[in-house]
Design an enzyme around this catalytic site. Sequence first.
Site, PDB file in Angstrom:
ATOM      1  N   PRO A 122     -12.115 -25.447   8.316  1.00  0.00           N
ATOM      2  CA  PRO A 122     -13.083 -24.060   8.837  1.00  0.00           C
ATOM      3  C   PRO A 122     -14.612 -24.755   8.805  1.00  0.00           C
ATOM      4  CG  PRO A 122     -12.283 -23.748   6.369  1.00  0.00           C
ATOM      5  CD  PRO A 122     -11.504 -24.634   7.151  1.00  0.00           C
ATOM      6  N   ASN A 123     -15.159 -24.496   9.883  1.00  0.00           N
ATOM      7  CA  ASN A 123     -16.777 -24.968  10.279  1.00  0.00           C
ATOM      8  C   ASN A 123     -16.769 -26.383  10.531  1.00  0.00           C
ATOM      9  OD1 ASN A 123     -17.812 -22.184   9.608  1.00  0.00           O
ATOM     10  ND2 ASN A 123     -17.037 -22.831   7.344  1.00  0.00           N
ATOM     11  N   ARG A 144     -24.186 -28.172  12.859  1.00  0.00           N
ATOM     12  CA  ARG A 144     -24.040 -27.522  11.516  1.00  0.00           C
ATOM     13  C   ARG A 144     -24.631 -28.289  10.434  1.00  0.00           C
ATOM     14  NH1 ARG A 144     -18.750 -27.607   7.535  1.00  0.00           N
ATOM     15  NH2 ARG A 144     -19.584 -26.272   6.011  1.00  0.00           N
ATOM     16  N   TYR A 167     -24.231 -33.073   7.236  1.00  0.00           N
ATOM     17  CA  TYR A 167     -22.973 -33.402   7.853  1.00  0.00           C
ATOM     18  C   TYR A 167     -23.500 -34.268   9.271  1.00  0.00           C
ATOM     19  CZ  TYR A 167     -20.949 -29.864   5.116  1.00  0.00           C
ATOM     20  OH  TYR A 167     -20.533 -28.962   3.889  1.00  0.00           O
ATOM     21  N   ASN A 170      -9.480 -32.983   6.167  1.00  0.00           N
ATOM     22  CA  ASN A 170     -10.623 -32.384   5.557  1.00  0.00           C
ATOM     23  C   ASN A 170     -10.510 -30.963   5.731  1.00  0.00           C
ATOM     24  OD1 ASN A 170     -13.163 -31.277   4.970  1.00  0.00           O
ATOM     25  ND2 ASN A 170     -14.042 -32.970   6.346  1.00  0.00           N
ATOM     26  N   ALA A 192     -14.004 -25.714   3.110  1.00  0.00           N
ATOM     27  CA  ALA A 192     -14.146 -25.067   1.963  1.00  0.00           C
ATOM     28  C   ALA A 192     -12.755 -24.705   1.356  1.00  0.00           C
ATOM     29  CB  ALA A 192     -14.665 -23.628   2.325  1.00  0.00           C
ATOM     30  N   HIS A 198     -11.411 -26.016  -2.079  1.00  0.00           N
ATOM     31  CA  HIS A 198     -11.658 -25.541  -3.228  1.00  0.00           C
ATOM     32  C   HIS A 198     -11.311 -24.330  -3.771  1.00  0.00           C
ATOM     33  CE1 HIS A 198     -14.861 -28.553  -2.320  1.00  0.00           C
ATOM     34  NE2 HIS A 198     -15.249 -27.661  -1.380  1.00  0.00           N
ATOM     35  N   ASP A 207       0.059 -25.983  -1.772  1.00  0.00           N
ATOM     36  CA  ASP A 207       1.591 -25.885  -1.883  1.00  0.00           C
ATOM     37  C   ASP A 207       2.002 -26.547  -0.418  1.00  0.00           C
ATOM     38  OD1 ASP A 207       1.578 -24.679  -4.332  1.00  0.00           O
ATOM     39  OD2 ASP A 207       2.112 -22.556  -3.368  1.00  0.00           O
ATOM     40  N   GLU A 243      -7.171 -36.845   1.361  1.00  0.00           N
ATOM     41  CA  GLU A 243      -8.231 -35.831   1.340  1.00  0.00           C
ATOM     42  C   GLU A 243      -9.393 -36.615   1.799  1.00  0.00           C
ATOM     43  OE1 GLU A 243      -9.201 -34.450  -2.348  1.00  0.00           O
ATOM     44  OE2 GLU A 243     -10.372 -32.868  -1.870  1.00  0.00           O
ATOM     45  N   HIS A 281     -13.907 -36.050   2.711  1.00  0.00           N
ATOM     46  CA  HIS A 281     -15.068 -35.266   2.936  1.00  0.00           C
ATOM     47  C   HIS A 281     -16.090 -35.962   3.446  1.00  0.00           C
ATOM     48  CE1 HIS A 281     -13.037 -31.877   0.646  1.00  0.00           C
ATOM     49  NE2 HIS A 281     -12.702 -32.750  -0.119  1.00  0.00           N
ATOM     50  N   ILE A 282     -16.925 -35.231   4.246  1.00  0.00           N
ATOM     51  CA  ILE A 282     -17.941 -36.144   4.856  1.00  0.00           C
ATOM     52  C   ILE A 282     -19.222 -36.045   3.830  1.00  0.00           C
ATOM     53  CG2 ILE A 282     -20.010 -35.939   6.504  1.00  0.00           C
ATOM     54  CD1 ILE A 282     -17.611 -34.069   8.197  1.00  0.00           C
ATOM     55  N   SER A 283     -19.306 -35.120   3.162  1.00  0.00           N
ATOM     56  CA  SER A 283     -20.427 -35.050   1.937  1.00  0.00           C
ATOM     57  C   SER A 283     -19.901 -35.544   0.731  1.00  0.00           C
ATOM     58  CB  SER A 283     -21.057 -33.806   1.687  1.00  0.00           C
ATOM     59  OG  SER A 283     -20.159 -32.929   1.459  1.00  0.00           O
ATOM     60  N   ARG A 287     -22.912 -32.089  -5.012  1.00  0.00           N
ATOM     61  CA  ARG A 287     -23.307 -30.830  -4.797  1.00  0.00           C
ATOM     62  C   ARG A 287     -23.007 -29.746  -5.562  1.00  0.00           C
ATOM     63  NH1 ARG A 287     -21.277 -30.024   1.303  1.00  0.00           N
ATOM     64  NH2 ARG A 287     -22.778 -28.550   1.121  1.00  0.00           N
ATOM     65  N   ARG A 301     -17.821 -26.873  -5.510  1.00  0.00           N
ATOM     66  CA  ARG A 301     -17.298 -28.208  -4.943  1.00  0.00           C
ATOM     67  C   ARG A 301     -16.917 -29.207  -5.484  1.00  0.00           C
ATOM     68  NH1 ARG A 301     -19.347 -26.456   0.321  1.00  0.00           N
ATOM     69  NH2 ARG A 301     -21.269 -25.525   0.135  1.00  0.00           N
TER      70      ARG A 301
END
Length: 151
Positions: free
Chosen positions: A9-10, A17, A22, A71, A74, A77, A84, A95, A97-99, A104, A108
């Site tokens: 998402p996003n 954004r 990001y 990625n 959200a 988390h 599953d 996995e 993540h950009i940030s 943070r 997160r």
Amino acid sequence: MKILILNGPNLNLLGTREKSIYGSRSFEDYFEELKENFPDLELSYFQSNTEGILIDKLHEVGFTYKGIVLNAGAYTHTSVAISDAIKAIDTPVVEVHISNVFAREAFRHKSMIAPYCTGSISGFGLDSYRLALQYFERMKPKKIGFGSNNA
Ligand code: DQA
């Protein structure tokens, strides 16, 4: 060697954004660079804002592809259902993540999916995806029950 990059998402809003976190580059633009840099990987890219659609995609490729770079945004988390799904499939998942999620907010710092992923990469900007692809390119990853197809 088929590898899917799956964004949650996003992440369709990358480039517009929260640019200070990001960056200002769209993922579509960056994906072109990745394809040039990894000519030996058959890369595909998919994004959804919907948990169930992400799960459907994991099921769809998760028994034939050699790797998934995820990625989950959200959902990282919160989502028992995505964790599953990662457990249920054969294909190894990295996995990303950009940030730097650990620098943070506290919510997160917890990843529901990390225990079921091969590894996690966080905080390198879009380069997090490149590092994950380097893993797949170099390590020829294996997972139990994996390797019975020619994907
Ligand atoms: C993110 C980090 C998540 O906490 C956040 O919800 C995202 C993006 C990252 O790439 O840094 O949507 O996964």
